[in-house]
Enzyme design. Structure first.
Site, short mmCIF file in Angstrom:
data_model
loop_
_atom_site.label_atom_id
_atom_site.label_comp_id
_atom_site.label_asym_id
_atom_site.label_seq_id
_atom_site.Cartn_x
_atom_site.Cartn_y
_atom_site.Cartn_z
N LYS A 114 -15.61 -4.29 2.12
CA LYS A 114 -16.79 -4.40 2.99
C LYS A 114 -17.86 -5.30 2.39
O LYS A 114 -18.57 -5.99 3.14
CB LYS A 114 -17.37 -3.00 3.29
CG LYS A 114 -16.50 -2.20 4.23
CD LYS A 114 -17.28 -1.10 4.92
CE LYS A 114 -16.41 -0.38 5.94
NZ LYS A 114 -17.03 0.81 6.49
N LYS A 198 -5.76 -3.69 9.67
CA LYS A 198 -6.07 -2.39 10.28
C LYS A 198 -6.79 -2.58 11.61
O LYS A 198 -7.62 -3.48 11.73
CB LYS A 198 -7.00 -1.67 9.30
CG LYS A 198 -6.99 -0.18 9.34
CD LYS A 198 -7.86 0.38 8.23
CE LYS A 198 -9.33 -0.02 8.41
NZ LYS A 198 -10.27 0.75 7.60
N LYS A 201 -13.18 -1.24 14.24
CA LYS A 201 -14.31 -1.32 15.16
C LYS A 201 -15.02 -2.66 15.07
O LYS A 201 -15.61 -3.14 16.04
CB LYS A 201 -15.36 -0.26 14.77
CG LYS A 201 -14.94 1.16 14.95
CD LYS A 201 -15.93 2.05 14.19
CE LYS A 201 -15.77 3.50 14.56
NZ LYS A 201 -16.66 4.36 13.75
P1 AMP Z 1 -14.71 5.42 10.83
O1 AMP Z 1 -14.69 4.75 12.12
O2 AMP Z 1 -14.58 4.48 9.69
O3 AMP Z 1 -15.81 6.41 10.68
O4 AMP Z 1 -13.37 6.28 10.80
C1 AMP Z 1 -13.23 7.53 11.43
C2 AMP Z 1 -11.86 8.10 11.15
O5 AMP Z 1 -10.85 7.26 11.75
C3 AMP Z 1 -11.51 8.15 9.65
O6 AMP Z 1 -10.81 9.36 9.39
C4 AMP Z 1 -10.62 6.96 9.44
O7 AMP Z 1 -9.72 7.15 8.38
C5 AMP Z 1 -9.88 6.88 10.77
N1 AMP Z 1 -9.43 5.50 11.08
C6 AMP Z 1 -10.22 4.40 11.21
N2 AMP Z 1 -9.49 3.31 11.50
C7 AMP Z 1 -8.19 3.73 11.55
C8 AMP Z 1 -6.94 3.08 11.82
N3 AMP Z 1 -6.87 1.77 12.10
N4 AMP Z 1 -5.82 3.83 11.79
C9 AMP Z 1 -5.87 5.16 11.53
N5 AMP Z 1 -7.01 5.84 11.28
C10 AMP Z 1 -8.16 5.14 11.28
#
Ligand code: AMP
Ligand code: TRP
Length: 333
Positions: A114, A198, A201
């Site tokens: 990041k 990956k 968002k």
């Molecule tokens: P975040 O949007 O970073 O707060 O992520 C929220 C949850 O979604 C966390 O448990 C991440 O590990 C999971 N997550 C985010 N992106 C992915 C992805 N591409 N595949 C699987 N899990 C994800």
């Protein structure tokens, strides 16, 4: 013994199929099991480790709460709350930052990704982000933390911090050392445009992800345009290793149909992608469209959403405040 479940999602917009399959779908299953006490947190303090527009942040917080509820988390059964509203998180993060070691944080790969090349310009919050995450988890004596694969390293750090605190202050088992709950398969959903990246968002192209707010036509269109290779679908799992886009799409199909890679491969072996994509679109639409419609409906009722987090805040604050008192005593404050 009841399992104590805790997890968090950042209100940074564009919640997508990766968030759903890697995390939120598991939250719903855990919520439905009466053996569990679940807490799901909208981690807005984590979101501000990179610049946020306050108006957008507010709207993303509402969208995250709406997504939790629309996906099937029952606010009567599980606690849903906003991290910034329980001041214990920020306070205990400070104390834990005096326990965690620089050397441990220097190993965190998410910070490196990041912060990018210009580490000097990254916020201190982005660097100490996993310490705040440890505070989130440890304040609630959480025993299990459901997350996607990308959070594994942060959870290991949380375990190290808990153990060091317990050792340093000679308070055996004071902080519970939590277990990660990471699905063996499908815990890392990849971009629809690049099977080695990956699903994220923050990716510029909206075609790289299926948003949980996408409607039926958007989903079908995105799957139609998803990158593939020119070969027919394989008949052996090993062949997928060299075909990341095929592996990702078959993974998504398998996860949504509660199946395995092998069963999906048996079903589609030798077929071409267009046929497979039709079936894939059907299962994605069946799962995501009702959620997307429900999110839109819930977003019309901000009073209801605010009520959910207000109730959640009271319950979370009570648990966290008790733990803070005990921590103060241990520290000699
Ligand atoms: P975040 O949007 O970073 O707060 O992520 C929220 C949850 O979604 C966390 O448990 C991440 O590990 C999971 N997550 C985010 N992106 C992915 C992805 N591409 N595949 C699987 N899990 C994800
Ligand atoms: N860091 C997690 C992510 O980006 C979100 C998070 C914050 C979290 N605090 C947490 C997840 C506590 C699990 C438990 O996905």
């Amino acid at each position: 013994m009841k399992k104590k479940i805790f997890s968090g999602v950042q209100p940074t917009g564009n919640l997508h199929l990766g968030n759903y399959l890697g995390a939120i779908k598991n939250f719903v299953d855990l919520n439905n099991d009466n053996q569990n006490e679940c807490i799901f947190c909208v981690v807005d303090l984590h979101a501000i480790t990179v610049n946020q527009n306050p108006k957008e942040l507010k709207s993303n917080i509402h969208e995250t709460i709406a997504t939790f509820v629309a996906s099937g988390i029952d606010p009567q059964k599980s606690i849903i709350f906003n991290q910034s509203q329980v001041s214990a998180h920020a306070e205990i993060a400070w104390i834990l930052s005096c326990v965690a070691r620089m050397g441990w944080l220097n190993r965190m790969t998410q910070f490196k990704e990041k912060a990018g090349k210009d580490k000097e310009k990254a916020s201190i919050g982005l660097y100490s982000y996993p310490v705040l995450m440890a505070a989130d988890i440890l304040l609630y004596d959480s025993t299990h933390v459901p997350v996607g694969e990308d959070q594994k390293q942060h959870l290991e750090l949380c375990r190290d911090i808990a153990q060091k605190f317990n050792n340093d202050f000679k308070v055996k088992d004071f902080f519970k050392v939590p277990e990660p709950l990471i699905k063996k398969e499908f815990s890392r959903i990849m971009s629809l445009k690049d099977g080695l990246k990956k699903m994220s968002k923050s990716e510029m192209s909206d075609f790289s992800r299926i948003n949980l707010t996408d409607d039926k036509d958007q989903i079908i269109n995105k799957i139609k345009k998803a990158k593939t290779d020119t070969l027919p679908l394989p008949s052996k799992i090993e062949e997928l290793e060299k075909r990341p886009e095929a592996k990702n799409l078959i993974g998504i199909y398998s996860s949504l149909t509660n199946s395995t890679f092998q069963k999906s491969i048996d079903k589609f072996a030798g077929k071409n992608f267009s046929e497979f994509k039709d079936d894939l679109s059907d299962v994605v639409v069946d799962e995501i469209s009702p959620i997307s419609l429900k999110i839109k409906e819930l977003l019309e009722d901000k009073v209801f959403l605010e009520k959910i987090v207000k109730d959640g805040h009271e319950k979370a604050n009570e648990i966290a405040s008790k733990k803070v008192k005990e921590i103060h005593k241990i520290m000699g404050f």
